[in-house]
Design an enzyme around this catalytic site. Sequence first.
Site: not given
Length: 259
Positions: A146, A163
């Site tokens: 990401s 995350y």
Amino acid sequence: MANMFNLTGKVAVVTGGSSGLGADAALAYANAGADVAILARRVEKLNAVKADIEKATGRKVLAVRCDVTKEENVKSAIEAVLGEFGHIDILLNNAGIAVRGGVDSMSVEEWDRSFDTNVKGIFLVSKYVVPQMKERGYGKIVNIASVNAIVADKVDVFIRHSYNSSKSAVLGLTKGMAASYARYGITVNAIGPALFESEMTSSTLFKSEDFLNKYNALNPAGRPGNKGELNGTVLYLSSDASSYVQGQFIVVDGGGSIV
């Protein structure tokens, strides 16, 4: 040049293939000529994606239930793929989750769940795919990380410390695998998408007008990514067009990470 992106005769495995970017990538692989195995936990959604891809492309699609956090589950799933197709040329490690919250508000269970899916999942699937790639002297592994592996955000709705951390770990794992397996004809690279509408984001980030306005104002492209805009990068790293690309991280973010 077009032949460099032709995947005819190849077999691609896509984890998290029941929706969103995974389902889009599976269709892109099939359109490029590959047969595809899609892995995820939700069988009904997998079967729907399978039917759509087969109807649209005429390629063979295998749907296999798989929880990437469970080793025996992964082992059985990869055995099923090899039993059906005989080999695996491409692995797209796409399965992932995004748990909201900072270290001061998250539970240990939420933290562990992020790492189990986003990092351990890549480890387990790769563990059972890499050996046959090494034997055949060929393989293309693409790990979906990401942009948030390298860029954080202070907007409350976007604070996701587990995350950030787990996707950063994907980059380290990608480099380690790339350096170790290049001698076997295996390339390992990572992609860093920014915000794309998916099942994971549509019920949260895309429902926040305030967040979207801030995101669009800060992003040079002025918008999130559109459906299909990740596929070119996926196909590039999965094809012989990237035969000398190793251990790299390509960000697909409309320029958000450069400002």
